[in-house]
Design a protein around this motif. Structure first.
Motif, PDB file in Angstrom:
ATOM      1  N   UNK A  78       0.824  -1.212   0.000  1.00  0.00           N
ATOM      2  CA  UNK A  78       0.000   0.000   0.000  1.00  0.00           C
ATOM      3  C   UNK A  78       0.854   1.256   0.000  1.00  0.00           C
ATOM      4  N   UNK A  79       2.178   1.090   0.237  1.00  0.00           N
ATOM      5  CA  UNK A  79       3.028   2.278   0.305  1.00  0.00           C
ATOM      6  C   UNK A  79       4.071   2.324  -0.812  1.00  0.00           C
ATOM      7  N   UNK A  80       3.891   1.520  -1.854  1.00  0.00           N
ATOM      8  CA  UNK A  80       4.922   1.481  -2.887  1.00  0.00           C
ATOM      9  C   UNK A  80       5.064   2.827  -3.589  1.00  0.00           C
ATOM     10  N   UNK A  81       4.016   3.625  -3.543  1.00  0.00           N
ATOM     11  CA  UNK A  81       4.110   4.935  -4.194  1.00  0.00           C
ATOM     12  C   UNK A  81       4.606   5.992  -3.217  1.00  0.00           C
ATOM     13  N   UNK A  82       5.377   5.551  -2.230  1.00  0.00           N
ATOM     14  CA  UNK A  82       5.962   6.478  -1.252  1.00  0.00           C
ATOM     15  C   UNK A  82       6.617   7.664  -1.941  1.00  0.00           C
ATOM     16  N   UNK A  83       6.378   8.822  -1.398  1.00  0.00           N
ATOM     17  CA  UNK A  83       7.027   9.973  -1.985  1.00  0.00           C
ATOM     18  C   UNK A  83       6.131  10.694  -2.965  1.00  0.00           C
ATOM     19  N   UNK A  84       5.330   9.942  -3.717  1.00  0.00           N
ATOM     20  CA  UNK A  84       4.447  10.598  -4.669  1.00  0.00           C
ATOM     21  C   UNK A  84       3.114  10.926  -4.008  1.00  0.00           C
ATOM     22  N   UNK A  85       2.811  10.182  -2.918  1.00  0.00           N
ATOM     23  CA  UNK A  85       1.543  10.428  -2.235  1.00  0.00           C
ATOM     24  C   UNK A  85       1.833  10.955  -0.853  1.00  0.00           C
ATOM     25  N   UNK A  86       1.010  11.845  -0.353  1.00  0.00           N
ATOM     26  CA  UNK A  86       1.229  12.271   1.033  1.00  0.00           C
ATOM     27  C   UNK A  86       0.980  11.104   1.971  1.00  0.00           C
ATOM     28  N   UNK A  87       1.768  11.039   3.032  1.00  0.00           N
ATOM     29  CA  UNK A  87       1.589   9.969   4.008  1.00  0.00           C
ATOM     30  C   UNK A  87       0.510  10.374   4.997  1.00  0.00           C
ATOM     31  N   UNK A  88      -0.411   9.457   5.213  1.00  0.00           N
ATOM     32  CA  UNK A  88      -1.465   9.701   6.171  1.00  0.00           C
ATOM     33  C   UNK A  88      -1.031   9.063   7.489  1.00  0.00           C
ATOM     34  N   UNK A  89      -0.645   9.922   8.455  1.00  0.00           N
ATOM     35  CA  UNK A  89      -0.055   9.378   9.675  1.00  0.00           C
ATOM     36  C   UNK A  89      -0.971   8.388  10.368  1.00  0.00           C
ATOM     37  N   UNK A  90      -2.284   8.700  10.375  1.00  0.00           N
ATOM     38  CA  UNK A  90      -3.199   7.834  11.118  1.00  0.00           C
ATOM     39  C   UNK A  90      -3.348   6.469  10.455  1.00  0.00           C
ATOM     40  N   UNK A  91      -2.885   6.336   9.198  1.00  0.00           N
ATOM     41  CA  UNK A  91      -3.018   5.040   8.537  1.00  0.00           C
ATOM     42  C   UNK A  91      -1.772   4.174   8.711  1.00  0.00           C
ATOM     43  N   UNK A  92      -0.738   4.701   9.356  1.00  0.00           N
ATOM     44  CA  UNK A  92       0.445   3.888   9.603  1.00  0.00           C
ATOM     45  C   UNK A  92       0.156   2.996  10.814  1.00  0.00           C
ATOM     46  N   UNK A  93       0.298   1.693  10.631  1.00  0.00           N
ATOM     47  CA  UNK A  93      -0.085   0.798  11.729  1.00  0.00           C
ATOM     48  C   UNK A  93       0.922   0.813  12.870  1.00  0.00           C
ATOM     49  N   UNK A  94       0.417   0.681  14.089  1.00  0.00           N
ATOM     50  CA  UNK A  94       1.259   0.406  15.251  1.00  0.00           C
ATOM     51  C   UNK A  94       2.027   1.592  15.812  1.00  0.00           C
TER      52      UNK A  94
END
Ligand SMILES: *[C@@H]1O[C@H](CO)[C@@H](O)[C@H](O)[C@H]1NC(C)=O
Ligand SMILES: *[C@@H]1O[C@H](CO)[C@@H](O)[C@H](O)[C@H]1NC(C)=O
Ligand SMILES: *[C@@H]1O[C@H](CO)[C@@H](O)[C@H](O)[C@H]1NC(C)=O
Length: 353
Positions: free
Chosen positions: A32-48
């Motif tokens: 789900x994060x392979x497009x890192x850098x091109x998409x803004x990171x949603x902090x609340x969706x990072x597990x753990x």
């Protein structure tokens, strides 16, 4: 009541998984994060993430892709260093606990992965800062001393202190429990970061007519990450075994670590520490997370751990031949291209029984 019971069961199951090693490492491999850098990171969706990490993520969201990238280069380096070994740092896709149960125990392997991942985070953040891809950090302007013999300061000295601070604040945020595992993780995480600081070197570039070195400018640079990997692998081989001690303090019971063998030198801040022995990783075992070594490729002529004897745990090996197409009889033509023929070569491939 039944629903509540089920919910509690789920909740306890989750916290048990989360207590062993960071679930957020899945940032580094999750599809789900392979497009890192091109998409803004949603902090609340990072597990753990623990609350402190969530706050950190929201405050410094622009460096989160580098944090994820750092774990990724750490894992890639782990897989390189352990490629010929029984446990080869395999990650699994379909679980948030990306190493499975292997790192639940306080083994040398756990020590190595924590150190290399925390070094990776410090490294990647530092690199991003010096490349100007983040606005809250940049080059290190404090470390410039007087210029040396025949060179002057120039370029961008990498600010490893900032990268290490990020790694410390983010990666160590959950390691504040008063138990032995937390103490071990804190120590090994720091060992990883210190290894980068200790390997900073003066990198120089020549300027002048046609490559002459009339003017030389130099700056502090991080080493190649492979240097860190090789170094940490040595530390894995010489890791210090510890025992857990319990003390009663005003805040309650606190566990600390002390060296098991008093006749060895006590570990320094750059050494790795562990207190549980590793499984032998010979047979598959879902409980320990061992995949076993069946069908692994082994090296017939090596007497090391990648050799067929040790890698296959004495079970023996199978041999098959494999044809590979290769370039051969290459000729250099004036000027300037190379032409080659294609040859088929036959290789013996040995795999563990
Ligand atoms: C794991 O995920 C990666 C990235 O999406 C993919 O390339 C790879 O094939 C997957 N591996 C397995 C074993 O599913
Ligand atoms: C690592 O081990 C796994 C499980 O035994 C195996 O499937 C994989 O091919 C190995 N990877 C390498 C690079 O040897
Ligand atoms: C196998 O081991 C030998 C001896 O250690 C080494 O020279 C050789 O490069 C290895 N081969 C491969 C394919 O790794």
């Amino acid at each position: 009541m039944i629903y509540l019971g089920y919910f509690l069961f789920l909740f306890c199951g989750l916290t048990r998984v989360m207590a062993s090693y960071p679930i957020w490492w899945s940032l580094a491999v999750g599809h789900q994060y392979t497009s890192l850098g091109t998409q803004p990171i949603l902090c609340s969706s990072i597990p753990g993430l623990v609350p402190k990490q969530l706050r950190f993520c929201r405050n410094y969201v622009e460096i989160m892709p580098s944090v994820a990238e750092g774990v990724k280069i750490g894992i890639q380096e782990c897989q390189h260093q352990f490629r010929g070994r029984r446990w080869n740092c395999t990650t699994i896709n379909d679980s948030l606990a990306i190493f499975g149960p292997v790192l639940d125990k306080a083994t040398r392997e756990s020590a190595f992965v924590h150190a290399i991942a925390s070094a990776g985070v410090a490294f990647a953040v530092t690199r991003a800062c010096s490349e100007g891809s983040a606005t809250i950090c940049g080059c290190d302007t404090r470390r410039k001393g007087p210029p040396g013999e025949g060179w002057k300061w120039g370029g961008c000295s990498e600010d490893v202190e900032f990268g290490s601070m990020v790694s410390r604040e983010f990666a160590d945020a959950r390691e504040n429990r008063p138990d032995a595992r937390s103490a071990m993780n804190r120590h090994n995480n720091e060992a990883g970061r210190v290894s980068i600081t200790d390997h900073m070197y003066l990198k120089c570039k020549c300027h002048g007519l046609s490559g002459s070195c009339e003017v030389k400018t130099c700056w502090w640079s991080q080493p190649d990450f492979r240097v860190i990997g090789d170094y940490m692998k040595d530390k894995y081989d010489s890791a210090s075994e510890m025992v857990v001690e319990k003390h009663r303090e005003s805040r309650g019971w606190v566990e600390t670590l002390r060296p098991k063998y008093t006749f060895f030198k006590p570990p320094t801040e750059t050494d790795l520490v562990y207190y549980e022995s590793s499984p032998n990783f010979c047979e598959p075992n879902p409980e320990t997370g061992s995949f076993g070594t069946r069908d692994r490729i082994c090296n017939l002529t090596s007497h090391g751990i990648d050799g067929c004897d040790l890698l296959c745990c004495g079970r023996g090996h199978n041999t098959r031949t494999e044809k590979r197409k290769e370039k051969c009889h290459c000729i250099f033509h004036w000027c300037c291209y190379v032409s080659c023929q294609e040859c088929t070569r036959v290789y013996d491939v040995h795999t563990c029984k």
